[in-house]
Scaffold this motif. Structure first.
Motif, short mmCIF file in Angstrom:
data_model
loop_
_atom_site.label_atom_id
_atom_site.label_comp_id
_atom_site.label_asym_id
_atom_site.label_seq_id
_atom_site.Cartn_x
_atom_site.Cartn_y
_atom_site.Cartn_z
N MET A 56 45.56 75.35 0.08
CA MET A 56 46.46 75.75 -0.98
C MET A 56 46.28 77.26 -1.18
O MET A 56 45.17 77.76 -1.27
N ASN A 57 47.40 77.94 -1.31
CA ASN A 57 47.30 79.38 -1.47
C ASN A 57 46.93 79.74 -2.91
O ASN A 57 47.11 78.94 -3.82
N PRO A 58 46.40 80.95 -3.15
CA PRO A 58 45.92 81.34 -4.47
C PRO A 58 47.01 81.32 -5.56
O PRO A 58 46.73 81.01 -6.71
N ARG A 59 48.24 81.60 -5.18
CA ARG A 59 49.32 81.60 -6.17
C ARG A 59 49.59 80.18 -6.69
O ARG A 59 49.80 79.98 -7.88
N ARG A 60 49.58 79.20 -5.81
CA ARG A 60 49.78 77.80 -6.22
C ARG A 60 48.63 77.32 -7.09
O ARG A 60 48.82 76.58 -8.05
N LYS A 61 47.39 77.69 -6.72
CA LYS A 61 46.23 77.32 -7.52
C LYS A 61 46.35 77.88 -8.94
O LYS A 61 46.05 77.20 -9.92
N LYS A 62 46.81 79.12 -9.03
CA LYS A 62 46.96 79.75 -10.33
C LYS A 62 48.03 79.03 -11.16
O LYS A 62 47.84 78.78 -12.36
N ARG A 63 49.15 78.67 -10.55
CA ARG A 63 50.22 77.92 -11.25
C ARG A 63 49.73 76.53 -11.68
O ARG A 63 50.03 76.08 -12.79
N LEU A 64 49.02 75.84 -10.81
CA LEU A 64 48.49 74.51 -11.13
C LEU A 64 47.50 74.60 -12.29
O LEU A 64 47.53 73.77 -13.20
N LEU A 65 46.63 75.58 -12.28
CA LEU A 65 45.67 75.77 -13.36
C LEU A 65 46.40 76.07 -14.66
O LEU A 65 46.09 75.50 -15.71
N PHE A 66 47.41 76.94 -14.62
CA PHE A 66 48.19 77.27 -15.81
C PHE A 66 48.91 76.03 -16.36
O PHE A 66 48.89 75.78 -17.57
#
Length: 159
Positions: free
Chosen positions: A1-11
């Protein structure tokens, strides 16, 4: 998973968790401030339609008529005890404070307080009707059928 998706999922996860926490705190606050209305018969026997029965320690509102001959006043304080009933069993209301000017025996009232025993309410507030034709809506609805039956029997007997 790319860092941008991880950030969106966490948000999204934090947002959903925050909304759930706020909703649960809101429901808890509303539940603790909720005062259910009961008639004296419902306090003693429970509600027929929902099976809901008030518990000792619960804050409730009870409406009915002050039973004739049951008002007992303490001569040294503002404490008063009286029974209220609808068309069934009566419950005792204990109150320490100034009663409304229109309070009297045979009067329709609503008492708000805590149930200290299965048939004893310690009231924090007592409300009385303001004229001969008025009855609190909850009391009128709860007593509606028995009240209209009583009026019918009185008109049939000529009183």
């Amino acid at each position: 998973m790319n860092p941008r998706r991880k950030k969106r999922l966490l948000f999204a996860s934090v947002l959903i968790g925050g909304v759930a926490a706020i909703a649960s705190l809101l429901l808890y606050a509303l539940n603790s401030n909720l005062d259910l209305f009961f008639t004296p018969t419902e306090v003693v026997h429970g509600r027929d339609d929902t099976g809901l029965m008030p518990e000792v320690g619960q804050r409730i509102r009870v409406g009915g008529m002050v039973v004739e001959g049951t008002v007992e006043r303490d001569s040294n304080s503002l404490k008063i005890a009286f029974d209220i009933a609808d068309n069934g069993p009566a419950i005792t209301v204990l109150y320490d404070g100034m009663l409304p000017d229109l309070f009297r025996e045979g009067q329709g009232i609503v008492a708000q307080g805590t149930l200290v025993e299965p048939t004893v309410l310690e009231a924090s507030e007592v409300l009385a009707k303001h004229d001969e034709n008025y009855m609190p809506p909850e009391v009128a609805e709860a007593m509606g059928q028995s009240h209209s039956a009583l009026e019918y029997s009185e008109t049939q007997s000529g009183y």
